[in-house]
Design a protein around this motif. Sequence first.
Motif, PDB file in Angstrom:
ATOM      1  N   GLN A  28       0.814  -1.210   0.000  1.00 38.23           N
ATOM      2  CA  GLN A  28       0.000   0.000   0.000  1.00 38.23           C
ATOM      3  C   GLN A  28       0.852   1.266   0.000  1.00 38.23           C
ATOM      4  N   CYS A  74      -9.995   6.548  -6.494  1.00 34.93           N
ATOM      5  CA  CYS A  74      -9.299   5.396  -5.927  1.00 34.93           C
ATOM      6  C   CYS A  74      -9.406   5.407  -4.390  1.00 34.93           C
ATOM      7  N   TYR A  75      -9.096   4.288  -3.806  1.00 37.74           N
ATOM      8  CA  TYR A  75      -9.229   4.121  -2.353  1.00 37.74           C
ATOM      9  C   TYR A  75      -8.462   5.208  -1.594  1.00 37.74           C
ATOM     10  N   CYS A  76      -7.237   5.477  -1.989  1.00 30.66           N
ATOM     11  CA  CYS A  76      -6.425   6.474  -1.282  1.00 30.66           C
ATOM     12  C   CYS A  76      -7.060   7.863  -1.383  1.00 30.66           C
ATOM     13  N   THR A  78     -10.208   8.530  -1.340  1.00 35.26           N
ATOM     14  CA  THR A  78     -11.299   8.633  -0.369  1.00 35.26           C
ATOM     15  C   THR A  78     -10.800   8.851   1.052  1.00 35.26           C
ATOM     16  N   CYS A 170      -0.193   6.419   1.023  1.00 31.60           N
ATOM     17  CA  CYS A 170      -1.194   5.792   0.165  1.00 31.60           C
ATOM     18  C   CYS A 170      -1.486   6.747  -0.997  1.00 31.60           C
ATOM     19  N   CYS A 172      -2.343   6.964  -5.412  1.00 30.10           N
ATOM     20  CA  CYS A 172      -2.784   6.247  -6.619  1.00 30.10           C
ATOM     21  C   CYS A 172      -1.853   6.582  -7.776  1.00 30.10           C
TER      22      CYS A 172
END
Length: 172
Positions: A28, A74-76, A78, A170, A172
């Motif tokens: 990650q 992307c997750y990061c 958020t 983290c 993307c």
Amino acid sequence: MHKKGSWLLLVLWAVGLLTALLVYGQRQLSEFDPNGELLHRTTAPDFDASLVALLKKQDIQPGSIIHVGTQSRCYCDTLTTPHQSQLHLKLGDDFHQVRLDVEDVPELAAMLEAVPALIVLDKQEQLRYLGPYATGYGCFTGKNLVQQVVSYTTQLPYSGAVINTDATGCFC
């Protein structure tokens, strides 16, 4: 003997679980400026002015907290929501939040190899900060940079922008 076997299995399970978490966590983590593209560009004497001009072309007004993310969210990306809220709360109503998707601004995509990124433009159209919101696993276990960004933004007299290219977290 049965009791020793149970304890051994429990210890092996715990070690396996911790190892898996560490391996996953390492995957990650990534660098904010892995190839030094942003760092290289910041050496140009007119970097600040050219970035401010680019933001003006995007109709970004002075006094803006600019979140640079991706269209895919992307997750990061958020994970920055709490940091965005903290920053806006600390800087007050003099600043407004703007979102840019890096795919919509090719010039910005060329200099930012990783997102989410934060750009702060003060009321006098001076670049105050460019870099990540936080560092560390998931951008929440490491160092939250919000308080530092607030101090860079409100520091008087203006002594130039802070460009943070040396961060791991983290992205993307």
